[in-house]
Write an enzyme that holds these catalytic residues in place. Structure first.
Site, PDB file in Angstrom:
ATOM      1  N   ASN A 297       0.997  -1.282  -0.036  1.00 61.85           N
ATOM      2  CA  ASN A 297      -0.087  -0.120   0.115  1.00 61.85           C
ATOM      3  C   ASN A 297       0.902   1.222  -0.175  1.00 61.85           C
ATOM      4  OD1 ASN A 297       0.500   0.824   2.640  1.00 61.85           O
ATOM      5  ND2 ASN A 297      -0.432  -1.157   3.361  1.00 61.85           N
TER       6      ASN A 297
ATOM      7  N   ASP B   8      -4.145  -6.735   4.836  1.00 65.29           N
ATOM      8  CA  ASP B   8      -5.195  -7.721   5.654  1.00 65.29           C
ATOM      9  C   ASP B   8      -4.964  -9.288   4.884  1.00 65.29           C
ATOM     10  OD1 ASP B   8      -6.256  -6.040   7.576  1.00 65.29           O
ATOM     11  OD2 ASP B   8      -7.194  -5.039   6.106  1.00 65.29           O
TER      12      ASP B   8
ATOM     13  N   LYS C 269       9.794 -16.581 -10.631  1.00 64.82           N
ATOM     14  CA  LYS C 269       8.929 -15.693 -11.199  1.00 64.82           C
ATOM     15  C   LYS C 269       7.942 -16.011 -12.180  1.00 64.82           C
ATOM     16  CE  LYS C 269       9.645 -11.596 -14.175  1.00 64.82           C
ATOM     17  NZ  LYS C 269      10.357 -11.134 -15.467  1.00 64.82           N
TER      18      LYS C 269
ATOM     19  N   PHE D 148      -4.891   2.928  14.619  1.00 67.65           N
ATOM     20  CA  PHE D 148      -5.190   3.931  13.783  1.00 67.65           C
ATOM     21  C   PHE D 148      -6.220   3.181  12.727  1.00 67.65           C
ATOM     22  CE2 PHE D 148      -2.100   7.577  13.224  1.00 67.65           C
ATOM     23  CZ  PHE D 148      -1.218   7.436  14.079  1.00 67.65           C
TER      24      PHE D 148
ATOM     25  N   LYS E 293     -14.071  -0.380  15.372  1.00 63.31           N
ATOM     26  CA  LYS E 293     -12.385  -0.750  15.517  1.00 63.31           C
ATOM     27  C   LYS E 293     -11.986  -0.707  17.287  1.00 63.31           C
ATOM     28  CE  LYS E 293     -11.110  -0.716  10.965  1.00 63.31           C
ATOM     29  NZ  LYS E 293     -10.411   0.179   9.744  1.00 63.31           N
TER      30      LYS E 293
ATOM     31  N   LYS F 105     -11.468  -4.072  19.130  1.00 63.60           N
ATOM     32  CA  LYS F 105      -9.973  -4.684  19.471  1.00 63.60           C
ATOM     33  C   LYS F 105      -9.359  -4.321  20.542  1.00 63.60           C
ATOM     34  CE  LYS F 105      -9.792  -5.152  14.259  1.00 63.60           C
ATOM     35  NZ  LYS F 105      -9.429  -5.417  13.138  1.00 63.60           N
TER      36      LYS F 105
HETATM   37  O1  PMT Z   1       2.973   5.899   6.586  1.00 63.24           O
HETATM   38  P1  PMT Z   1       2.356   7.224   6.221  1.00 63.24           P
HETATM   39  O2  PMT Z   1       2.412   7.609   4.590  1.00 63.24           O
HETATM   40  O3  PMT Z   1       2.620   8.443   7.151  1.00 63.24           O
HETATM   41  O4  PMT Z   1       0.795   6.917   6.229  1.00 63.24           O
HETATM   42  C1  PMT Z   1       0.136   6.994   7.513  1.00 63.24           C
HETATM   43  C2  PMT Z   1      -0.915   6.008   7.720  1.00 63.24           C
HETATM   44  C3  PMT Z   1      -2.172   6.453   6.888  1.00 63.24           C
HETATM   45  C4  PMT Z   1      -0.519   4.663   7.155  1.00 63.24           C
HETATM   46  C5  PMT Z   1      -1.391   6.088   9.215  1.00 63.24           C
HETATM   47  O5  PMT Z   1      -1.585   7.249   9.789  1.00 63.24           O
HETATM   48  C6  PMT Z   1      -2.669   5.014   9.391  1.00 63.24           C
HETATM   49  O6  PMT Z   1      -3.771   5.632   9.297  1.00 63.24           O
HETATM   50  N1  PMT Z   1      -1.950   3.673   9.703  1.00 63.24           N
HETATM   51  C7  PMT Z   1      -3.287   2.438   9.681  1.00 63.24           C
HETATM   52  C8  PMT Z   1      -3.576   1.997   8.300  1.00 63.24           C
HETATM   53  C9  PMT Z   1      -4.533   0.730   8.497  1.00 63.24           C
HETATM   54  O7  PMT Z   1      -3.933  -0.278   8.529  1.00 63.24           O
HETATM   55  O8  PMT Z   1      -5.707   1.045   8.888  1.00 63.24           O
HETATM   56  P2  PMT Z   1      -6.608  -0.169   9.111  1.00 63.24           P
HETATM   57  O9  PMT Z   1      -8.109   0.623   9.381  1.00 63.24           O
HETATM   58  O10 PMT Z   1      -6.627  -1.066   7.941  1.00 63.24           O
HETATM   59  O11 PMT Z   1      -6.234  -0.909  10.450  1.00 63.24           O
HETATM   60  C10 PMT Z   1      -6.687  -0.638  11.689  1.00 63.24           C
HETATM   61  C11 PMT Z   1      -5.521  -0.819  12.863  1.00 63.24           C
HETATM   62  O12 PMT Z   1      -5.311  -2.388  12.608  1.00 63.24           O
HETATM   63  C12 PMT Z   1      -4.337  -0.217  12.308  1.00 63.24           C
HETATM   64  O13 PMT Z   1      -3.629   0.482  13.582  1.00 63.24           O
HETATM   65  C13 PMT Z   1      -3.435  -1.153  11.762  1.00 63.24           C
HETATM   66  O14 PMT Z   1      -1.990  -1.088  12.425  1.00 63.24           O
HETATM   67  C14 PMT Z   1      -3.990  -2.481  12.704  1.00 63.24           C
HETATM   68  N2  PMT Z   1      -3.912  -3.676  11.729  1.00 63.24           N
HETATM   69  C15 PMT Z   1      -4.372  -3.711  10.475  1.00 63.24           C
HETATM   70  C16 PMT Z   1      -4.434  -4.999   9.756  1.00 63.24           C
HETATM   71  C17 PMT Z   1      -3.805  -5.918  10.482  1.00 63.24           C
HETATM   72  N3  PMT Z   1      -3.560  -7.156   9.702  1.00 63.24           N
HETATM   73  N4  PMT Z   1      -3.100  -6.049  11.672  1.00 63.24           N
HETATM   74  C18 PMT Z   1      -3.179  -4.861  12.392  1.00 63.24           C
HETATM   75  O15 PMT Z   1      -2.730  -4.734  13.306  1.00 63.24           O
END
Ligand code: PMT
Length: 399
Positions: A208, A277, A287, A321, A335, A339
């Protein structure tokens, strides 16, 4: 974060004196108020006019020339300073300070100030290795003077070794750190940052747009505020922050393992990483060759790291986040609850200047108490401090 801070920059006579021009420019760019003291020898290497132009103030050199605004220069400058920085610092000036000598404007100012003094040595590698110089540095360090190690590399005298003035970004980071209140001292903060990469053959992967900037800003801000910081980072082009334990990972599974290994000692866990995810179910060893027709890559779920941490967190503070493109608040609140987070930072990435790769962010910080703080467009470093302030409130409420 240097806005309004008062810095006295001492420049001594070494070839690296020209780098003080860039240091001055950086401090001014960050809105610090800079006053420059040059020794007579420094003026052999760089002109006072250069520093006067860059700092926007007259350069101080002589103790006996009355200065407008600064009646007794050494006392006034000593009192003016929030921090004194000597860059470059020669073996001579280090020796004088260590011996308690104060025979010019710079050394008298150092002797008279109560502000922290950051010394940035730069000299020939054999001089830096000299036992007397080492003893002087050890003596001053033990008395609370701060040092930033010279860098390794080719020196002006063509020798190679330690002795080059530390890089300007590293000196700037030390100055920022010196001038930041240590209100998170004693906390162990674990931060995840950046994207993950999920390979489906040796040369291709799913990822991403995360650059790591938000997570790195949190790690740097936490370190400046006195916390021990561990930064677990997916692939990022950003430099490894000074003074932070940095663990480099690539996939979500590697990130999960690193988080589990390091969460035991953490008091605060901040999950700023953008974790994939899903990952390809099969990772080919060679490849994938193109051929006629379509190609389907089957995906399987990656571990939900934050959900796993939420189950085991005990009394650790867990901050997540949420990247959303619709129903920001509703999805973020779900969330937060499901969580077991203490805080969620909701990131509406449809807004200009918010989210992936920008130097800025726009977020809402939501607590389990329902309190919502709107953080308007600002630099990610400032946004990081807002998030840390909220964490500090929880720490204070609990103690
Ligand atoms: O890195 P930058 O370019 O500065 O950008 C910042 C950012 C946009 C990446 C950051 O600010 C941000 O929002 N990060 C979380 C992105 C994310 O994965 O969001 P989510 O809504 O998909 O996940 C929710 C939370 O679960 C997040 O805290 C994530 O770290 C966590 N997660 C998600 C999926 C997973 N398999 N395991 C996790 O722990």
């Amino acid at each position: 974060m240097l806005k309004g801070k008062k810095i006295v920059l001492g420049i001594t006579g070494g070839i690296a004196a020209y780098k003080a021009a860039e240091l001055t420019r950086e401090c001014v760019k960050r809105e610090a108020s800079v006053r420059v003291i040059m020794t007579k020898n420094a003026a052999e290497f760089i002109t006072p006019l250069t520093l006067q132009t860059l700092s926007g103030h007259p350069v101080f050199m002589d103790m006996y020339v009355p200065m407008r605004d600064f009646e007794m220069a050494h006392i006034s400058l000593a009192e003016f300073a929030d921090a004194v920085v000597i860059a470059p610092a020669t073996a001579n000036v280090i020796g004088k300070i260590a011996s308690g000598l104060a025979d010019d404007l710079l050394t008298t100012t150092v002797m008279a100030t109560k502000a922290p003094v950051l010394i940035c040595p730069a000299m020939n590698t054999n001089m830096y290795g000299n036992i007397i110089v080492k003893e002087n540095i050890n003596k001053l360090s033990a008395s609370g003077y701060l040092f930033i190690e010279p860098a390794f590399g080719e020196l002006a005298c063509r020798a190679e070794g330690y002795g080059r003035l530390a890089e300007i970004p590293d000196i700037m980071e030390e100055i920022e750190s010196v001038l930041t209140d240590k209100d998170l001292m004693g906390e162990n903060i674990l931060v995840t940052a950046g994207p993950t990469r999920e390979p489906f053959d040796p040369v291709r992967f799913i990822t991403n747009y995360s650059s790591g900037k938000m997570g790195y800003a949190l790690a740097i801000a936490g370190k400046r505020r006195g916390a021990n910081v561990t930064l677990i980072s997916g692939p990022s082009a950003l430099p490894v922050p000074r003074g932070v334990k940095h663990i480099s990972v690539s996939t979500a599974v590697e990130m999960r393992d690193a988080v589990m290994e390091n969460m035991e000692t953490a008091s605060v866990i901040i999950k700023a990483a953008a974790v994939a995810d899903y990952r390809p179910q099969v990772r080919m060893n060679t490849k994938i060759k193109k051929r006629e027709g379509e190609l389907a890559v089957r995906l399987e779920r990656n571990p939900d790291i934050i959900a796993e941490v939420g189950k085991k967190k005990g009394n650790r503070i867990l901050v997540g986040f949420a990247v959303e493109t619709e129903n920001l608040m509703e999805n973020a609140r779900t969330k937060l609850r499901e969580k077991n987070m203490d805080i969620i930072v909701a990131n509406d990435v449809t807004q200009e200047g918010a989210g992936f790769a920008y130097d800025t962010n726009i977020v809402k910080i939501i607590g389990t108490d329902g309190n919502i703080e709107d953080v308007p467009l600002m630099d990610k470093m400032e946004a990081a401090d807002r998030i840390l302030n909220r964490i500090k409130n929880i720490i204070e409420q609990r103690s």
